[in-house]
Design a protein around this motif. Structure first.
Motif, PDB file in Angstrom:
ATOM      1  N   VAL A  38       0.850  -1.187   0.000  1.00  0.00           N
ATOM      2  CA  VAL A  38       0.000   0.000   0.000  1.00  0.00           C
ATOM      3  C   VAL A  38       0.887   1.239   0.000  1.00  0.00           C
ATOM      4  CG1 VAL A  38      -1.732   1.317   1.285  1.00  0.00           C
ATOM      5  CG2 VAL A  38      -1.853  -1.188   1.235  1.00  0.00           C
ATOM      6  N   ILE A  39       0.652   2.135  -0.963  1.00  0.00           N
ATOM      7  CA  ILE A  39       1.300   3.453  -1.000  1.00  0.00           C
ATOM      8  C   ILE A  39       0.158   4.453  -0.956  1.00  0.00           C
ATOM      9  CG2 ILE A  39       2.798   5.006  -2.289  1.00  0.00           C
ATOM     10  CD1 ILE A  39       3.898   2.431  -3.708  1.00  0.00           C
ATOM     11  N   ASP A  40      -0.013   5.115   0.179  1.00  0.00           N
ATOM     12  CA  ASP A  40      -1.225   5.902   0.426  1.00  0.00           C
ATOM     13  C   ASP A  40      -0.904   7.253   1.056  1.00  0.00           C
ATOM     14  OD1 ASP A  40      -4.167   6.247   0.852  1.00  0.00           O
ATOM     15  OD2 ASP A  40      -3.564   6.126   2.957  1.00  0.00           O
ATOM     16  N   GLY A  41      -1.523   8.292   0.529  1.00  0.00           N
ATOM     17  CA  GLY A  41      -1.461   9.614   1.152  1.00  0.00           C
ATOM     18  C   GLY A  41      -0.097  10.267   1.133  1.00  0.00           C
ATOM     19  N   CYS A  42       0.750   9.912   0.192  1.00  0.00           N
ATOM     20  CA  CYS A  42       2.104  10.479   0.143  1.00  0.00           C
ATOM     21  C   CYS A  42       2.167  11.685  -0.790  1.00  0.00           C
ATOM     22  CB  CYS A  42       3.106   9.421  -0.310  1.00  0.00           C
ATOM     23  SG  CYS A  42       3.278   8.049   0.848  1.00  0.00           S
ATOM     24  N   TYR A  43       3.146  12.520  -0.541  1.00  0.00           N
ATOM     25  CA  TYR A  43       3.398  13.709  -1.356  1.00  0.00           C
ATOM     26  C   TYR A  43       4.743  13.518  -2.046  1.00  0.00           C
ATOM     27  CZ  TYR A  43       4.446  18.581  -2.498  1.00  0.00           C
ATOM     28  OH  TYR A  43       4.772  19.737  -3.149  1.00  0.00           O
ATOM     29  N   PHE A  44       4.737  13.544  -3.380  1.00  0.00           N
ATOM     30  CA  PHE A  44       5.948  13.369  -4.180  1.00  0.00           C
ATOM     31  C   PHE A  44       6.182  14.635  -4.999  1.00  0.00           C
ATOM     32  CE2 PHE A  44       4.036   9.180  -3.686  1.00  0.00           C
ATOM     33  CZ  PHE A  44       5.110   8.367  -3.372  1.00  0.00           C
ATOM     34  N   GLU A  45       7.412  15.158  -4.970  1.00  0.00           N
ATOM     35  CA  GLU A  45       7.701  16.338  -5.784  1.00  0.00           C
ATOM     36  C   GLU A  45       9.158  16.341  -6.231  1.00  0.00           C
ATOM     37  OE1 GLU A  45       7.461  21.214  -5.743  1.00  0.00           O
ATOM     38  OE2 GLU A  45       6.826  20.110  -3.968  1.00  0.00           O
ATOM     39  N   ALA A  46       9.358  16.676  -7.514  1.00  0.00           N
ATOM     40  CA  ALA A  46      10.685  16.914  -8.101  1.00  0.00           C
ATOM     41  C   ALA A  46      11.671  15.763  -7.869  1.00  0.00           C
ATOM     42  CB  ALA A  46      11.259  18.229  -7.590  1.00  0.00           C
ATOM     43  N   ASN A  47      11.222  14.539  -8.111  1.00  0.00           N
ATOM     44  CA  ASN A  47      12.095  13.374  -8.014  1.00  0.00           C
ATOM     45  C   ASN A  47      12.513  12.930  -9.412  1.00  0.00           C
ATOM     46  OD1 ASN A  47      11.839  13.021  -5.131  1.00  0.00           O
ATOM     47  ND2 ASN A  47       9.743  12.385  -5.551  1.00  0.00           N
ATOM     48  N   ASN A  48      13.631  12.213  -9.514  1.00  0.00           N
ATOM     49  CA  ASN A  48      14.065  11.694 -10.811  1.00  0.00           C
ATOM     50  C   ASN A  48      13.098  10.617 -11.303  1.00  0.00           C
ATOM     51  OD1 ASN A  48      15.869  11.463 -13.036  1.00  0.00           O
ATOM     52  ND2 ASN A  48      16.615   9.565 -12.126  1.00  0.00           N
ATOM     53  N   LYS A  49      12.709   9.680 -10.411  1.00  0.00           N
ATOM     54  CA  LYS A  49      11.668   8.679 -10.688  1.00  0.00           C
ATOM     55  C   LYS A  49      10.753   8.637  -9.476  1.00  0.00           C
ATOM     56  CE  LYS A  49      13.959   5.509 -13.841  1.00  0.00           C
ATOM     57  NZ  LYS A  49      14.346   4.112 -14.068  1.00  0.00           N
ATOM     58  N   TYR A  50       9.506   8.282  -9.703  1.00  0.00           N
ATOM     59  CA  TYR A  50       8.527   8.291  -8.627  1.00  0.00           C
ATOM     60  C   TYR A  50       8.217   6.856  -8.177  1.00  0.00           C
ATOM     61  CZ  TYR A  50       8.282  13.223  -9.358  1.00  0.00           C
ATOM     62  OH  TYR A  50       8.617  14.548  -9.429  1.00  0.00           O
ATOM     63  N   ILE A  51       7.119   6.286  -8.624  1.00  0.00           N
ATOM     64  CA  ILE A  51       6.796   4.903  -8.278  1.00  0.00           C
ATOM     65  C   ILE A  51       7.111   4.060  -9.502  1.00  0.00           C
ATOM     66  CG2 ILE A  51       5.004   3.285  -7.598  1.00  0.00           C
ATOM     67  CD1 ILE A  51       3.642   5.618  -6.143  1.00  0.00           C
ATOM     68  N   ASP A  52       8.089   3.190  -9.372  1.00  0.00           N
ATOM     69  CA  ASP A  52       8.555   2.390 -10.493  1.00  0.00           C
ATOM     70  C   ASP A  52       8.146   0.939 -10.277  1.00  0.00           C
ATOM     71  OD1 ASP A  52       9.808   1.264 -12.622  1.00  0.00           O
ATOM     72  OD2 ASP A  52      11.796   2.083 -12.185  1.00  0.00           O
ATOM     73  N   LEU A  53       7.111   0.517 -11.007  1.00  0.00           N
ATOM     74  CA  LEU A  53       6.634  -0.857 -10.907  1.00  0.00           C
ATOM     75  C   LEU A  53       7.309  -1.754 -11.931  1.00  0.00           C
ATOM     76  CD1 LEU A  53       2.821  -0.240 -10.404  1.00  0.00           C
ATOM     77  CD2 LEU A  53       4.577  -0.582  -8.677  1.00  0.00           C
ATOM     78  N   SER A  54       8.275  -1.230 -12.667  1.00  0.00           N
ATOM     79  CA  SER A  54       8.926  -2.030 -13.703  1.00  0.00           C
ATOM     80  C   SER A  54       9.802  -3.129 -13.109  1.00  0.00           C
ATOM     81  CB  SER A  54       9.747  -1.151 -14.647  1.00  0.00           C
ATOM     82  OG  SER A  54      10.829  -0.564 -13.979  1.00  0.00           O
ATOM     83  N   TYR A  55      10.091  -3.064 -11.819  1.00  0.00           N
ATOM     84  CA  TYR A  55      10.826  -4.130 -11.128  1.00  0.00           C
ATOM     85  C   TYR A  55       9.904  -5.297 -10.785  1.00  0.00           C
ATOM     86  CZ  TYR A  55      14.591  -0.830  -9.757  1.00  0.00           C
ATOM     87  OH  TYR A  55      15.623   0.061  -9.721  1.00  0.00           O
ATOM     88  N   SER A  56       8.600  -5.112 -10.916  1.00  0.00           N
ATOM     89  CA  SER A  56       7.598  -5.868 -10.173  1.00  0.00           C
ATOM     90  C   SER A  56       7.087  -7.147 -10.781  1.00  0.00           C
ATOM     91  CB  SER A  56       6.394  -4.971  -9.916  1.00  0.00           C
ATOM     92  OG  SER A  56       6.773  -3.843  -9.229  1.00  0.00           O
ATOM     93  N   GLY A  57       7.928  -8.023 -11.282  1.00  0.00           N
ATOM     94  CA  GLY A  57       7.423  -9.285 -11.787  1.00  0.00           C
ATOM     95  C   GLY A  57       6.592 -10.013 -10.751  1.00  0.00           C
ATOM     96  N   MET A  58       5.395 -10.408 -11.133  1.00  0.00           N
ATOM     97  CA  MET A  58       4.493 -11.190 -10.284  1.00  0.00           C
ATOM     98  C   MET A  58       4.109 -10.501  -8.978  1.00  0.00           C
ATOM     99  SD  MET A  58       3.876 -13.679 -12.219  1.00  0.00           S
ATOM    100  CE  MET A  58       2.969 -14.750 -11.145  1.00  0.00           C
ATOM    101  N   SER A  59       3.851  -9.215  -9.017  1.00  0.00           N
ATOM    102  CA  SER A  59       3.385  -8.516  -7.818  1.00  0.00           C
ATOM    103  C   SER A  59       1.861  -8.545  -7.780  1.00  0.00           C
ATOM    104  CB  SER A  59       3.877  -7.071  -7.804  1.00  0.00           C
ATOM    105  OG  SER A  59       5.257  -7.045  -7.588  1.00  0.00           O
ATOM    106  N   ASN A  60       1.309  -8.716  -6.587  1.00  0.00           N
ATOM    107  CA  ASN A  60      -0.135  -8.799  -6.419  1.00  0.00           C
ATOM    108  C   ASN A  60      -0.602  -7.888  -5.293  1.00  0.00           C
ATOM    109  OD1 ASN A  60      -0.897 -10.996  -8.301  1.00  0.00           O
ATOM    110  ND2 ASN A  60       0.593 -12.104  -7.066  1.00  0.00           N
ATOM    111  N   ASN A  61      -1.831  -7.415  -5.436  1.00  0.00           N
ATOM    112  CA  ASN A  61      -2.468  -6.582  -4.424  1.00  0.00           C
ATOM    113  C   ASN A  61      -1.660  -5.319  -4.139  1.00  0.00           C
ATOM    114  OD1 ASN A  61      -4.437  -8.610  -4.205  1.00  0.00           O
ATOM    115  ND2 ASN A  61      -3.207  -9.690  -2.701  1.00  0.00           N
ATOM    116  N   VAL A  62      -1.301  -4.595  -5.180  1.00  0.00           N
ATOM    117  CA  VAL A  62      -0.585  -3.333  -5.053  1.00  0.00           C
ATOM    118  C   VAL A  62      -1.622  -2.208  -5.091  1.00  0.00           C
ATOM    119  CG1 VAL A  62       1.120  -1.805  -6.101  1.00  0.00           C
ATOM    120  CG2 VAL A  62       1.466  -4.289  -6.158  1.00  0.00           C
TER     121      VAL A  62
END
Length: 160
Positions: free
Chosen positions: A62-86
């Motif tokens: 769970v990634i909830d209620g976060c504040y993201f600003e001016a980052n090089n990358k934010y949420i990168d799911l490209s690592y996520s082989g076989m991830s469930n319930n994200v």
């Protein structure tokens, strides 16, 4: 923080990470140790030269209620082989770089499922980068306020 082994039942809450390299990276694509029940909630993550959040082999994240600003990358799911319930919900993404995307979807093999909802993305950054996605993703994507775009509209059919 870079997690080298599996992680179970961990909560990051009300954290501040500014002007650093990465916030949370768990890259175990070729390993059996994954993530299970990890919550990142109400965190401020900005000014990172690396990646805010990236993970692999995840279940119940769970990634909830976060504040993201001016980052090089934010949420990168490209690592996520076989991830469930994200679940990615109620987050704010702000970036003046139109080349950046709030969420980078995977190009790796394997099915994923989850929910992406109620996030706010401010112009001109992209919302979700689907440009390298070749797999079936079972994500419910709804009620996101964005002035950005899907990077590749041709792959929207992968989102059921």
């Amino acid at each position: 923080m870079e997690a080298l082994k599996g992680i179970w039942y961990v909560t990051f809450e009300q954290c501040v990470c500014e002007n650093s390299k990465d916030f949370f990276i768990h890259d175990r694509r070729n390993q059996t140790n994954g993530l299970y029940q990890v919550v990142i909630r109400d965190c401020c993550i900005e000014g990172l030269s690396g990646t805010a959040i990236a993970f692999s082999m995840a279940k119940s994240i769970v990634i909830d209620g976060c504040y993201f600003e001016a980052n090089n990358k934010y949420i990168d799911l490209s690592y996520s082989g076989m991830s469930n319930n994200v679940v990615i919900t109620n987050n704010i993404f702000i970036d003046s770089n139109s080349a950046h995307s709030a969420i980078n979807m995977p190009a790796v093999m394997g099915r994923q499922n989850g929910v992406i909802s109620h996030n706010r993305v401010e112009n001109p950054m992209n919302f979700i980068d689907l440009s390298t996605t070749t797999q079936q993703l079972l994500y419910l994507i709804e009620r996101n306020a964005t002035s950005g775009t899907f990077t590749n509209d041709a792959t929207k059919e992968h989102l059921l």
